[in-house]
Design an enzyme around this catalytic site. Sequence first.
Site, PDB file in Angstrom:
ATOM      1  N   GLU A 419       0.808  -1.218   0.000  1.00 19.52           N
ATOM      2  CA  GLU A 419       0.000   0.000   0.000  1.00 19.52           C
ATOM      3  C   GLU A 419       0.842   1.269   0.000  1.00 19.52           C
ATOM      4  O   GLU A 419       0.765   2.077   0.921  1.00 19.52           O
ATOM      5  CB  GLU A 419      -0.975  -0.031   1.170  1.00 19.52           C
ATOM      6  CG  GLU A 419      -1.923  -1.205   0.988  1.00 19.52           C
ATOM      7  CD  GLU A 419      -3.078  -1.235   1.949  1.00 19.52           C
ATOM      8  OE1 GLU A 419      -2.848  -1.050   3.143  1.00 19.52           O
ATOM      9  OE2 GLU A 419      -4.209  -1.447   1.493  1.00 19.52           O
ATOM     10  N   GLU A 497      -4.244 -10.471   0.011  1.00 19.86           N
ATOM     11  CA  GLU A 497      -5.049 -10.420   1.232  1.00 19.86           C
ATOM     12  C   GLU A 497      -6.478 -10.758   0.832  1.00 19.86           C
ATOM     13  O   GLU A 497      -6.989 -10.263  -0.169  1.00 19.86           O
ATOM     14  CB  GLU A 497      -5.019  -9.026   1.880  1.00 19.86           C
ATOM     15  CG  GLU A 497      -3.651  -8.648   2.407  1.00 19.86           C
ATOM     16  CD  GLU A 497      -3.573  -7.216   2.952  1.00 19.86           C
ATOM     17  OE1 GLU A 497      -4.584  -6.696   3.444  1.00 19.86           O
ATOM     18  OE2 GLU A 497      -2.480  -6.633   2.865  1.00 19.86           O
TER      19      GLU A 497
END
Length: 985
Positions: A419, A497
């Site tokens: 991220e 994820e």
Amino acid sequence: MTHLGDPTPGSDTRLPPRAWLRSDAPVQSLDGDWAFLLHDADPGDDLDGPPPFAAVDADASGWDRIPVPSHWGLRGHGHPTYTNIRYPFPLDPPHVPDANPTGDHRRVFEWHPDFCAGGRTLLRFEGVESLATVWLNGTEIGWFTGSRLMTEFDVTDHLVDGENVLAVRVHQWSAASYLEDQDQWWLPGIFRSVSLQGRPANGLDDVFVRGDRDPATGAGTLDVRPRGGWPVTVRVPELGIDETWADATEVAMLPLDAVDAWTAETPRLYDVEVSTEAETVRLRVGFRRIEIIGDRLLADGRPLIFRGVNRHETDPDRGRVFDEDYVRGELALMRRHNITAIRTAHQPPHPRMLELADELGFWVVLECDLETHGFWDVEWTGNPADDPAWRDACLDRVRRTVERDKNHASVVMWSLGNESGTGRNLAEMAGWIRERDDSRPIHYEGDYGGAYTDVYSRMYPTIEEVASVCGEQTMPVHEIGPAEGARQRAKPFVLCEFAHAMGNGPGSLADYEALVEQYPRLHGGFVWEWRDHGIRTRAADGTEFFAYGGDFGEPVHDGVYLMDGLVLSDGTPSPGLGELAAVWAPVTLEHLGERSWRVRNRQHTLGTDHLELHWRIEDDGIRLTDGIVALPALAPGEEGTVEVPLDGLPDAATERWLTLEVRWRDAPPWGDAGHIVSRAQRPLRAAPPCPPRRGRATWDGDALGEAVFDRRGGLLRWRDLDISGPLPELWRAPTENDQLDGQGSYETADPALTHGRGDESTPASSVRWLERGLDRLQHRVLSVERTDDGLVQRVRSMAAHSAQGIETTFAWRLDGDGLRLHTDIRPFGPWDCTWPRVGARIGLPGALADERVEWFGTGPAESYADSGEAAYVGRFEAAVDDLGVAYGRPQETGHRPGLRALDLGPLHLRAIDAGATGLPGFQLDRHTAQERTGVGHAHELPPSRGLWLYLDAAQHGLGSRACGPDVLPRYALWPRAVSWTVVFG
Ligand code: GAL
């Protein structure tokens, strides 16, 4: 000179990164007891030369002591801080505020020139958060950042014979903090070891060892690239290798005719010794080829499917400080739950963890220590991952990651970080890896367009999105246009994820696994995440609890969002972990008819010869007969059939089940002999009907036989048991997935308009439920009618100022079996939301909560509409308090559908399955769902007022909406009529 606002990674005095090696060169640990002083802010006294504390004769006698390694916030100095995306300081890169906790560390140690005579002595730091400046004997040695990375300095010329003084100033915040915005505690300190490393003259400074194996022929090559002195000898006794190279020009690949493969399931390692005259390094090397062919990711020639977890280093007492037994225990627990892959979220772990992964067998995606997520909130303006001012820092991080961990067979993919948006520094990092190590593909989820990574990776995609990426292309690819979309669709697809394991959940694990089965391009994924990050703390009254964000008074924090693991903070496996184990069974069983079952071997490498099939037949949960049958010999990917003997079973008026369990015959390295890897069940005979038998008792005042009712039709007493209720109930204490709205909801979505992502504007389920008052139903008894042998009570339940509700009929009847209760619930009015549950609550004496409960039903753990793979039918026993799970925050827990019978002290209950009327689920709790609602920690619950038995016809599913998709429509509980029957015996 302070380096706080310096975006470069550290001083030029740092040595080039290298592998963490096991060498026979001398090592002196500097771990242990250090003098420590914490300042609230940078003391600002080091602007012109060394700060006073670094002087050799500085007086630290009044200082505190702290162990190294440790985090000072967990040692009584300051406190941890938790944020997820947000930076807990102003977004003013590369600067950080003056109020910057600063830990001065001092250690006096002995050193003598014979430590490494004729050689050099290095000072090594394995992990310091976030910026460290180092003085030895009053001289500045250098400074460094990169909290979870290793740093070394050559300190030979600064050491003195005898007593030496090492001073390390650690700043909590620095420019580097902008690169370390991972979703975890900010935990400053020297949290990994500090040591002196002897470097003998003509030693081996570094070695890069890779084992390759051609899956087609089984032949291998050993690629050894030493850096340091010459000549170098490579020995692998098991493979007959004993090769000496006089200098760099002689270095060559070492061919091997045949070598065993290393895989996560067969973690075969070879002892490799690389030496010069002065130093020997020992490695354990595995041979395997990781390659991408078309849209397939292969390991040793076969598809590599990640059945993995995102693992942070977190310990409730030590934080990120490594403890070998603890980590070995964690990895063994993973393997016992069919987890064979780890993403090191979001930073390199302690290097020893990777040795354990090599040894126990895991496919590891090794992630660089990089996250700049907070820049997302400013549309990535000034994102360090794209800003040339941070180029060196980004490249420095990836170099140090790869160099340190390059020799591990378990590491099958490099990940640039997490991220951090996208940008040129990330692209350069990928380019650097390609040059240095082309044997492993590169991963980074934020490279949406696939410009510089090798696999397509997504987090928390919906089922529809995954299907669209892999199969029928019904949706645009996430955030990119068709051309890039086509590129991404041509690559192996990985879910870095998925399934947010926060609190009770996640739901739909089986639905994601079905996609893995369906689409060869989909290479599995990593559940978010392995473990809750709670920190063991004590409340004012001494009660122990696990703290999360805000519990240390942090002004900016993200609360409970880091309690999102499959394992609770104290190491207790959650039911979600059991569910995962069931969904990821390496061998599956499917009933084909009569006694015949299909067995499928879903493993990567292993056959089935180490496994055997145990079967048992139970009548009403009591074992009738059992046995063991051999499994067919199946190679990975193969299927066969197995016959289970069912002859000579006696007739009986019971519910009969066949249960199959696939078990390890002998003990695996991470478990016990008999370890169960897979389970399947099938009913052989339904429960016999149980029509009411006429009872003899008649009414005597308010008593009907041994039952006593009040005037409003509520039960007060049955035999020796005080009872209250039942009361209709729609409320459950919201789970995290009920409460949050990470993604849209299917509740009001038009799938065509939302591309299956659900309606973003739909508030979290619990918001909708609370708005409609489901937690505060008001009840009105409509009628109470006494019959000859029973009583019928009708109740209307609605919330304040609402026009919708439920009408419940409780029909009691005393019969030959006991006191029978038939409950019938019907919705009326304009319902426009799901229900958390539909059932009834019965009050029992609080003392019963201290008893053990035995039940025949589903278990052993809780299960819900979208998490029922691990539950099976049987007879179970537990303490009442162990029926629920101590999630990070009180919430719904402990529902077990399909109850047949329950015994708790004097309470004996049977549930009757009568066709359309299904079996209820049950739950026992010292607190009502309302009391559990909105409470931060278990110790903040009000005093218990009794024990509550919930009987539910149904509960809403769990979903993953704390971060991912909501409960799928097929598991949602929309208002509907339900009924069930129980008998108090
Ligand atoms: C992801 C992130 C993780 C974690 C998770 C939510 O977006 O990569 O680090 O924050 O969400 O728990």
